[in-house]
Design an enzyme around this catalytic site. Structure first.
Site, PDB file in Angstrom:
ATOM      1  N   ASP A 258      44.548  32.592  30.456  1.00 35.52           N
ATOM      2  CA  ASP A 258      43.836  33.362  31.482  1.00 35.52           C
ATOM      3  C   ASP A 258      42.595  33.713  30.852  1.00 35.52           C
ATOM      4  O   ASP A 258      42.367  33.835  29.582  1.00 35.52           O
ATOM      5  CB  ASP A 258      44.772  34.573  31.723  1.00 35.52           C
ATOM      6  CG  ASP A 258      44.114  35.465  32.732  1.00 35.52           C
ATOM      7  OD1 ASP A 258      43.412  34.911  33.732  1.00 35.52           O
ATOM      8  OD2 ASP A 258      44.126  36.658  32.628  1.00 35.52           O
TER       9      ASP A 258
ATOM     10  N   LYS B 230      48.543  27.764  38.746  1.00 32.49           N
ATOM     11  CA  LYS B 230      48.508  27.983  37.113  1.00 32.49           C
ATOM     12  C   LYS B 230      49.712  27.237  36.607  1.00 32.49           C
ATOM     13  O   LYS B 230      49.748  26.441  35.509  1.00 32.49           O
ATOM     14  CB  LYS B 230      48.573  29.334  36.648  1.00 32.49           C
ATOM     15  CG  LYS B 230      47.051  29.954  37.046  1.00 32.49           C
ATOM     16  CD  LYS B 230      47.211  31.386  36.392  1.00 32.49           C
ATOM     17  CE  LYS B 230      45.844  32.041  36.549  1.00 32.49           C
ATOM     18  NZ  LYS B 230      45.637  33.459  35.789  1.00 32.49           N
TER      19      LYS B 230
ATOM     20  N   ASP C 258      39.030  33.999  38.553  1.00 32.05           N
ATOM     21  CA  ASP C 258      37.727  34.457  38.720  1.00 32.05           C
ATOM     22  C   ASP C 258      36.748  33.169  39.522  1.00 32.05           C
ATOM     23  O   ASP C 258      37.054  32.148  39.278  1.00 32.05           O
ATOM     24  CB  ASP C 258      37.016  34.684  37.587  1.00 32.05           C
ATOM     25  CG  ASP C 258      37.117  36.208  37.256  1.00 32.05           C
ATOM     26  OD1 ASP C 258      37.569  37.109  38.083  1.00 32.05           O
ATOM     27  OD2 ASP C 258      36.597  36.743  36.213  1.00 32.05           O
TER      28      ASP C 258
ATOM     29  N   LYS D  69      17.544  42.000  44.002  1.00 29.70           N
ATOM     30  CA  LYS D  69      18.034  41.379  42.916  1.00 29.70           C
ATOM     31  C   LYS D  69      18.850  40.195  43.076  1.00 29.70           C
ATOM     32  O   LYS D  69      19.631  40.106  44.173  1.00 29.70           O
ATOM     33  CB  LYS D  69      18.770  42.522  42.012  1.00 29.70           C
ATOM     34  CG  LYS D  69      20.094  42.928  42.673  1.00 29.70           C
ATOM     35  CD  LYS D  69      20.776  44.085  41.740  1.00 29.70           C
ATOM     36  CE  LYS D  69      22.095  44.388  42.380  1.00 29.70           C
ATOM     37  NZ  LYS D  69      22.862  45.637  41.734  1.00 29.70           N
TER      38      LYS D  69
ATOM     39  N   ARG E 202      39.286  30.194  40.494  1.00 32.34           N
ATOM     40  CA  ARG E 202      39.666  30.531  41.659  1.00 32.34           C
ATOM     41  C   ARG E 202      41.031  30.007  41.774  1.00 32.34           C
ATOM     42  O   ARG E 202      41.495  29.338  43.002  1.00 32.34           O
ATOM     43  CB  ARG E 202      38.678  30.149  42.652  1.00 32.34           C
ATOM     44  CG  ARG E 202      37.592  30.988  42.987  1.00 32.34           C
ATOM     45  CD  ARG E 202      38.125  32.515  43.310  1.00 32.34           C
ATOM     46  NE  ARG E 202      36.942  33.439  43.579  1.00 32.34           N
ATOM     47  CZ  ARG E 202      36.986  34.578  43.940  1.00 32.34           C
ATOM     48  NH1 ARG E 202      38.247  34.878  43.383  1.00 32.34           N
ATOM     49  NH2 ARG E 202      36.145  35.303  44.112  1.00 32.34           N
TER      50      ARG E 202
END
EC number: 7.6.2.1
Length: 1120
Positions: free
Chosen positions: A362, A731, A636, A520, A725
């Site tokens: 991870d 997994k 992520d 930004k 993602r």
């Protein structure tokens, strides 16, 4: 652990009614209780014995015991089998009982927790029934997310009476593993309301910035979406365990062949020679040669039983337990900050730690600390943030609202801010205004920021410390304390972030009436929209950005633009029309945003560090040198994962190519995988290195049956694979794919509940006790506090455990086969009569006393090379399974065959027609038995000494002590006194003193020992000389150098990079609408004590990070 849950029949729909227990119980839905224990006080003894006798060796010895009770067959006393069998069963029973007591303790701990379930949100303390949550345990993200209850249930508020009378009826989907989807309906007062994922709080969420909420339990226990993603818990067995089972079956076949040969020999001998002995050995009536051969077959099954290793399993468990204690006791894997030692949560997988080929890790909380820090910045062409002169953190005591945890090392930046430099102040003003952060002020001056992305939290905190404090906001205004003065800006528009824009902007009006757009975003996006006058500043800033990206920092570019009031009025009208359009609303808004975000003036750039755990790059470097492939599986976004990949040295600029797979259809994914594989040239002049990054959407297609081999072939040609993602179940699917098709041992490491599925799926599961809870630790096989300890777990404990286990198995089979083969050869000289070549007591004590402790000492203390961390290449033999395999087993059997020939025929020849010095006869069965068993014990003891590389006082004591015990036992048991007391049990009266005082007996022992050892020494000498292994080369190098080589240097993270990180990778679209809608605003909380404890987000803990070189002496000592 095996979770014991009775599942109801397959559901097509879940139907439940609030406050109606009888109705809900009728469906027999799973509750939240779990059971991982196997026994209770009544079932322990029968169930444990039943399980133990399912082991082939134990069942075989029970069968032998029954055979020994038949007088016509047994030539051995019953105690030769009962003693070892009872000892083995007792020791295993004690271990199993201890393990189950621990499981009962864990069950009580888990079942006594507060209820964790999937809830339908009914009401909350926040306006419009909003709830703010973190989902770190589900997807690894710590950014803030929003859920909202139905208006009709929000009216229940926190009134217990209303909640008790609530009788809503829910129909929804059955339990499933889709974390991002929920469909159902709520029927209340004959009205039906639609339910979706925004109305549901999943198990594993953490409540943030919300005082209380009420919900209706929809799924509990194993039915929750989190547990549905956890996968099945299976019994993990090592590759050596599986090989041992195959070998034991082979040994049974080999035993049957030996017994058959001897039985046939008995039949032939009885037919040809048996009649000559009938005068003084009369046969029983009805016993002929074939029947005698049949009885002899079973007699030899009893005599040759030592070839089947009954004590093997117990010895293996003791060795594993001892090596597990080494992990628990290792001070170099102890983390003093959290008082967390390493823990071997299972004792059956130690040696597999020395064979790992693939690591699945991870990212969030495992490689990183889940903390963002503002490290550097470039303002108006000048870079700030370099540590100069060894000064400490900047003193922010002049700022009463500064965050005390914030640390910055460049003192010159504070000086410039306080001097009133307009560009620098504009820079931090932008950071204080352009964001979607929500503040919370529990006490006067104590600000807490709830940020949707950790990047934003770090940037707003930086502005706060440098004198531009974001204090509060409304839908129409933002209040900032600028260098001690309270300033309120009118918020005119928020131009929200999305994955295409990769930027966000706000338009504000200052108290002086000046209109300004602050923007930004990703530097490549901002630079395209700059005013041409910024070209020189752009070049300088680009150099700084490259430098920051080379250090592995996440960079953003900052720009602004003054807006004409008349243009703004006209633009707002068009914006209103676009935002209310029914067709092509998104396209029209994007066009308006594009129009106004042109001609920007560059202010500078920021560099934020996603703080890695200490020692992560060095650990990955060492593991890579050990030829271990590392795959990162993270929830992520792609940009975040790539950035961490570069920071960790898993992705490097010098790599031949990094392939990105991000297609949206199955065919496109297949095409991208095939294209990547065609570009790879593993047979080039220089060894190329490749990496692959694949997102969750593409991975879903790639894991389908018809494409999984395409994925596996491409991924296995890469040194690094990063999957972004991905869901928890994906997994596990990736791990299962590698396990299924690659003959390699896998390890999964994570710290959150979203990692449980892959931890369970891998051969070895490692849990990190981090910031995402203890779910991963509870499901793991091994646990510790920091990722860097993984290298010591594998390269030291793993390799030692594997090497010791292989040595033990080779020696164990050697000593037992040698023991048994001597019996086999003796059968040809005793008329195949099933007479034993050794004394019965020697047979009983050989494995239990004489050879048990020395081999255990070897298996617990031996170390081939102590400095394993300095030589990661030493790990390779375990991956290739070189030390114990079917081939190594065959070599061991052949070695035993040679030794047994020497140990039988040399004593036989030496004793044949021999007399004592005084002329008395020494040729008798008992003297020969004593000589043969003594030669055997000395020979196997010398072999053990040759196999020992690291001598300790324990090894010396056990080896010499066992020999001393042997001689003490034989002189005692062969004494006159023992014979007089137990005449039938100790018939070898006087044999020891009659034989062992003769020189030729000792010369025979010396000769057999030399002949047994000579081939082994010669082979090892030639192998080291002609075919040296990695071990031999390293040992030679260490001896030559006389001093240990220095620890590996840390590879600098900086790289000359053309790629830079995009903006706010954890950010999500749509948050700007929430900010301007006013739905986030808090009114005075309803008077009710908090139901959930509020904990501060770890994102505020922004302490500077220092790396250190990892070596064996790098950890602080354990506190007494």
């Amino acid at each position: 652990y095996i979770i014991d849950v009775v599942f109801p029949p397959t559901e097509e729909e879940r139907h439940l009614r609030a406050n109606d227990r009888e109705f809900n119980l009728s469906y027999e839905y799973a509750d939240n209780a779990i059971k991982t224990s196997k026994y209770n006080i009544f079932t322990f003894l029968p169930l444990n014995l039943f399980e133990q006798f399912q082991r082939l060796a134990n069942a075989y010895f029970l069968f032998l015991l029954c055979l020994q009770l038949i007088p016509e067959i047994s030539s051995l006393s019953w105690f030769t089998t009962v003693v070892p069998l009872v000892l083995v069963l007792s020791m295993t029973m004690a271990k199993d009982g201890s393990d189950d007591i621990n499981r009962h303790r864990c069950d009580r701990q888990v079942n006594n927790r507060k209820v964790e379930a999937d809830l339908l949100l009914l009401s909350s303390s926040e306006p419009l029934n909003l709830v703010y949550i973190e989902t770190a345990e589900l997807d690894g993200e710590t950014n803030l997310k929003v859920k909202q209850a139905l208006t009709v249930t929000g009216e229940l508020e926190d009134c217990i009476e209303k909640l008790a009378n609530f009788n809503g009826e829910v129909r929804c989907e059955p339990p499933n593993n889709r974390l991002d989807k929920f469909t159902g309906t709520l029927t209340l007062k004959e009205e039906m309301y639609s339910l979706d994922n925004e109305k549901v709080l999943l198990r594993g969420c953490t409540l943030r910035n919300t005082q209380w909420c009420f919900g209706l339990v929809v799924f509990g226990g194993p039915d929750t979406k989190l547990m549905q993603n956890c996968g099945k818990t299976t019994l993990k067995r090592t590759s050596i365990d599986r090989l041992m089972n195959v070998l034991v079956l082979s040994i049974f076949g080999f035993l049957a062949v030996m017994c058959l040969i001897l039985a046939v020999g008995n039949g032939i001998w009885e037919y040809q020679e048996g009649s000559k002995f009938a005068a003084f050995l009369p046969k029983q009536e009805g016993v002929n040669a074939p029947f005698s051969a049949f009885l002899t077959f079973w007699s030899y099954v009893i005599i040759l039983n030592t070839v089947v290793p009954i004590s093997l399993y117990v010895s293996v468990e003791i060795i594993r337990l001892g090596n597990s204690f080494y992990i628990d006791w290792d001070r170099k894997m102890y983390y003093p900050k959290s008082d967390t030692p390493a823990e071997a949560r299972t004792t059956t997988l130690n040696e597999e730690l020395g064979q790992i080929k693939y690591i699945f890790s991870d990212k969030t909380g495992t490689l990183t600390q889940n903390i963002m820090t503002f490290n550097k910045c470039s303002i108006n062409g000048k870079s700030y943030g370099e540590v100069r002169g060894g000064k400490g953190c900047v003193d922010f005591s002049w700022n009463n609202l500064a965050d005390p945890k914030f640390c910055f090392h460049d003192h010159s930046l504070v000086e410039v801010v306080r001097e009133g430099n307009p560009e620098v102040q504009a820079f931090f003003r932008l950071l204080a205004l352009c964001h979607t952060v929500m503040p919370e002020e529990k006490k006067e001056g104590e600000l807490y920021y709830q940020a949707q992305s950790p990047d934003e939290g770090a940037l707003v905190t930086a502005a706060r410390n440098f004198g531009f404090v974001f204090r509060s906001r409304t839908p129409e205004s933002i209040t900032v304390v600028e260098m001690g003065e309270l300033v309120t800006y009118e918020l005119l528009a928020v131009l929200d972030f999305n994955n295409v824009r990769k930027r966000m902007s706000v338009i504000v009006r200052s108290p002086e009436g000046k209109l300004t757009l602050y923007c930004k975003g990703a530097d490549t996006i901002i630079f395209e929209r700059l005013n041409p006058s910024c070209s020189k500043l752009k070049e300088v800033t680009t150099e700084h950005l490259n430098e920051y990206a080379g250090d592995g920092l996440r960079t953003l570019a900052l720009a602004y633009k003054d807006i004409d009031p008349k243009y703004m009025e006209e633009w707002k009208l068009r914006h209103h029309e676009a935002s209310t359009a029914m067709d092509e609303r998104e396209e029209k808004l994007d066009a308006l945003y594009e129009e106004i975000e042109k001609g920007l003036l560059l202010l500078g750039s920021t560099a934020v560090e996603d703080k890695l755990q200490d020692g992560v790059p060095q650990t990955i470097e060492q593991l890579s040198k050990a030829d271990i492939k590392i795959w990162v599986l993270t929830g992520d976004k792609q940009e975040t994962a790539e950035n961490i990949g570069y920071s960790c040295n898993m992705l490097r600029e010098e790599m031949t190519e990094v392939f990105i797979v991000s297609a949206n259809t199955a065919e496109e994914v297949r095409k991208e995988l095939q294209t990547a594989r065609r570009k790879m040239r593993p047979d080039g002049p220089e060894e190329p290195t490749y990496a692959m990054v694949i997102n969750g959407h593409s991975l879903a297609f790639a894991l389908e049956k018809d494409m999984e081999m395409e994925l596996l072939r491409t991924a296995c040609m890469c040194q690094t694979v990063i999957c972004c993602r991905v869901t928890p179940l994906q997994k596990a699917q990736v791990v299962e794919l590698v396990k299924k098709y690659k003959q390699a041992i896998t390890l999964a490491i994570g710290d959150g509940a979203n990692d449980v599925s892959m931890i369970k799926a891998a051969h070895i599961g490692v849990g990190i006790s981090g910031q995402e809870g203890m779910q991963a630790v509870l499901s793991s096989d091994f646990s510790f506090a920091q990722f860097r300890y993984l290298q010591r777990l594998l390269l030291v404990h793993g390799r030692w455990s594997y090497l010791r286990m292989c040595k033990f198995l080779r020696y164990f089979f050697y000593k037992n086969f040698t023991f048994t083969f001597v019996h086999f050869w003796y059968g040809f000289f005793c008329g195949f009569s099933a007479q034993t070549v050794y004394d019965e007591w020697f047979i009983t004590l050989y494995n239990l006393v004489y050879t048990a402790l020395p081999v255990l000492a070897l298996s617990l203390f031996d170390q081939v090379i102590r400095s394993l961390m300095l030589y990661p290449k030493l790990y390779a033999p375990g991956q290739l399974n070189q030390y114990f395999s079917k081939r190594a087993f065959v070599y061991t059997v052949l070695h035993s065959g040679y030794s047994s020939l020497v140990l039988f025929f040399i004593p036989w020849a030496a004793m044949y027609d021999t007399v004592r010095d005084d002329g008395k006869d020494i040729v008798d069965y008992q003297s020969f038995a004593l000589l043969a068993q003594t030669c055997l014990l000395i020979a196997v003891s010398i072999q053990l000494g040759l196999d020992t590389h690291y001598w300790t006082s324990v090894n010396q004591f056990f080896l010499w002590g066992s020999l001393c015990v042997y001689f003490a036992v034989i002189f005692t048991m062969y004494s006159n006194g023992m014979f007089l007391i137990f005449t039938s049990s100790f018939p070898f009266i006087g044999t020891a003193r009659n034989s062992l005082n003769q020189p030729n007996v000792w010369l025979t022992m010396l000769l057999t020992s030399i002949l047994c050892v000579l081939p082994v020494v010669a082979y090892r000498f030639l192998r080291i000389l002609l075919w040296p292994t990695v071990n031999d080369k390293v040992r030679y190098k260490v001896r030559q150098d006389k001093v240990l080589p220095p620890a590996p240097r840390r590879v600098q993270a900086r790289r000359a990079s053309t790629r830079r990180s995009g903006y706010a990778f954890s950010h999500a679209q749509g948050y700007g609408d929430l900010v301007t809608s006013g739905r986030f605003l808090r009114w005075t909380p309803k008077s009710r004590p908090a139901l959930f404890s509020q904990t501060d987000s770890p994102l505020a803990q922004t302490q500077h990070q220092f790396y250190r070189t990892i070596n064996e002496g790098g950890e602080p000592p354990l506190s007494p």
